[in-house]
Design an enzyme around this catalytic site. Structure first.
Site, PDB file in Angstrom:
ATOM      1  N   ASN A 183       1.576   3.042  -2.636  1.00 24.48           N
ATOM      2  CA  ASN A 183       0.865   4.184  -3.592  1.00 24.48           C
ATOM      3  C   ASN A 183      -0.636   4.513  -2.801  1.00 24.48           C
ATOM      4  OD1 ASN A 183       2.065   4.582  -6.106  1.00 24.48           O
ATOM      5  ND2 ASN A 183       2.399   2.125  -5.985  1.00 24.48           N
ATOM      6  N   LEU A 230      -9.819  -7.966 -13.123  1.00 25.79           N
ATOM      7  CA  LEU A 230     -11.076  -7.755 -13.060  1.00 25.79           C
ATOM      8  C   LEU A 230     -12.162  -8.111 -14.337  1.00 25.79           C
ATOM      9  CD1 LEU A 230     -10.797  -3.996 -11.541  1.00 25.79           C
ATOM     10  CD2 LEU A 230     -11.765  -6.036 -10.310  1.00 25.79           C
ATOM     11  N   HIS A 269       0.560   1.521 -13.165  1.00 26.93           N
ATOM     12  CA  HIS A 269       1.176   0.496 -13.832  1.00 26.93           C
ATOM     13  C   HIS A 269       2.869   0.779 -13.718  1.00 26.93           C
ATOM     14  CE1 HIS A 269       1.999  -3.090 -16.196  1.00 26.93           C
ATOM     15  NE2 HIS A 269       2.872  -2.588 -16.738  1.00 26.93           N
ATOM     16  N   LYS A 294       9.412   4.984  -6.174  1.00 25.85           N
ATOM     17  CA  LYS A 294       9.375   6.470  -5.877  1.00 25.85           C
ATOM     18  C   LYS A 294       8.626   7.515  -6.660  1.00 25.85           C
ATOM     19  CE  LYS A 294      13.006   9.655  -3.887  1.00 25.85           C
ATOM     20  NZ  LYS A 294      13.373  10.543  -4.813  1.00 25.85           N
ATOM     21  N   GLU A 304       6.156   6.735  -8.777  1.00 27.92           N
ATOM     22  CA  GLU A 304       4.625   6.067  -8.773  1.00 27.92           C
ATOM     23  C   GLU A 304       4.277   7.261  -7.550  1.00 27.92           C
ATOM     24  OE1 GLU A 304       3.525   2.226  -8.748  1.00 27.92           O
ATOM     25  OE2 GLU A 304       5.572   1.601  -9.466  1.00 27.92           O
ATOM     26  N   ASP A 356      -4.145  -3.203 -19.151  1.00 28.39           N
ATOM     27  CA  ASP A 356      -2.961  -2.347 -19.256  1.00 28.39           C
ATOM     28  C   ASP A 356      -2.628  -1.391 -20.613  1.00 28.39           C
ATOM     29  OD1 ASP A 356      -2.074  -2.980 -16.545  1.00 28.39           O
ATOM     30  OD2 ASP A 356      -0.507  -4.435 -17.424  1.00 28.39           O
ATOM     31  N   GLY A 361       0.799  -1.308  -0.133  1.00 30.25           N
ATOM     32  CA  GLY A 361       0.086  -0.055  -0.036  1.00 30.25           C
ATOM     33  C   GLY A 361       0.799   1.400  -0.023  1.00 30.25           C
TER      34      GLY A 361
END
Ligand code: GAR
Length: 214
Positions: A16, A95, A111, A174, A176, A147, A14
């Site tokens: 992000n 999904l 991504h 970092k 992201e 993606d 977690g």
């Protein structure tokens, strides 16, 4: 300011998610994080979110006979928090088409590669094997092709001669953490918007707003 209500889907540590929660602590940030939902009961993200006072829920994929049943309960759980947008922050489940279609234009993923290069998993190892000199991350809308959805923003990092998978992954991660809150703010304020199959960035500071450089 009416803030965009955002739910975050996670599967793991977690970091992000934490970057998004941190960004939303700023009263001027245009997003409110309304919930964090994990498919793994043991995800480290859950403790971080609780500590930050964000509502959490778990929908354990192992309790469901198939993807449709899992996604249906995931959808019900997410909707109970009434989000406008759902962010995937290290959510490691594919999904179903039904879920993606019902959240079309409101589902955003980070991504760990410069799409359309290195879709899928093991992006850092594959970037090293390919010998690319520039790698990075992408925030994009989720569509049926994995993606492949419209790109909101990208961050580039150098690949250094002595990099291994861990050092490269850390440099991208970092980036992201900087990119995802920025991209979400662009989307929330309408400075980024969908135009056909592409995301256009409003021209004020563009394209700089949607780019993070080394
Ligand atoms: C991040 O690097 C994210 O880009 C990646 O998983 C990591 C999660 O880290 N997501 C994917 O690979 C999605 N296919 P985090 O839990 O610390 O944010």
């Amino acid at each position: 300011m009416t803030k965009l209500r955002v739910a975050i889907l996670v599967s793991g540590r977690g970091s992000n998610m934490a970057a998004l929660i941190d960004a939303a602590l700023d009263p001027d940030y245009p997003v409110e994080i309304v919930a964090v939902v994990s498919n793994r009961p043991g995800a480290g993200a859950l403790a971080i979110a609780s500590q930050a006072g964000v509502a959490t829920a778990v929908v354990d994929h192992r309790s469901f006979p198939n993807r449709e049943a899992f996604d249906s309960e995931l959808d019900r759980t997410i909707r109970s928090f009434e989000p406008d947008v759902v962010c995937l922050a290290g959510f490691m489940r594919l999904l179903t088409a039904g879920f993606i279609e019902s959240w079309a234009g409101r589902l955003i993923n980070v991504h760990p590669a410069l799409l359309p290069s290195f879709k899928g998993l093991d992006t850092h190892a594959r970037a090293l094997a390919a010998g690319v000199k520039l790698h990075g991350c992408t925030v994009h809308l989720v569509t049926l092709d994995v993606d492949s959805g419209p790109i909101i923003a990208q961050a580039a990092v150098p690949v250094l001669t002595d990099d291994d998978e861990a050092t490269l992954a850390a440099r991208v991660l970092k980036a992201e953490h900087e990119l995802f809150p920025r991209a979400l703010a662009l989307w929330a304020t309408g400075r980024a918007r969908l135009d056909g199959d592409r995301v256009l960035i409003k021209d004020e500071n563009a394209p700089g707003e949607a780019l993070v450089w080394p």
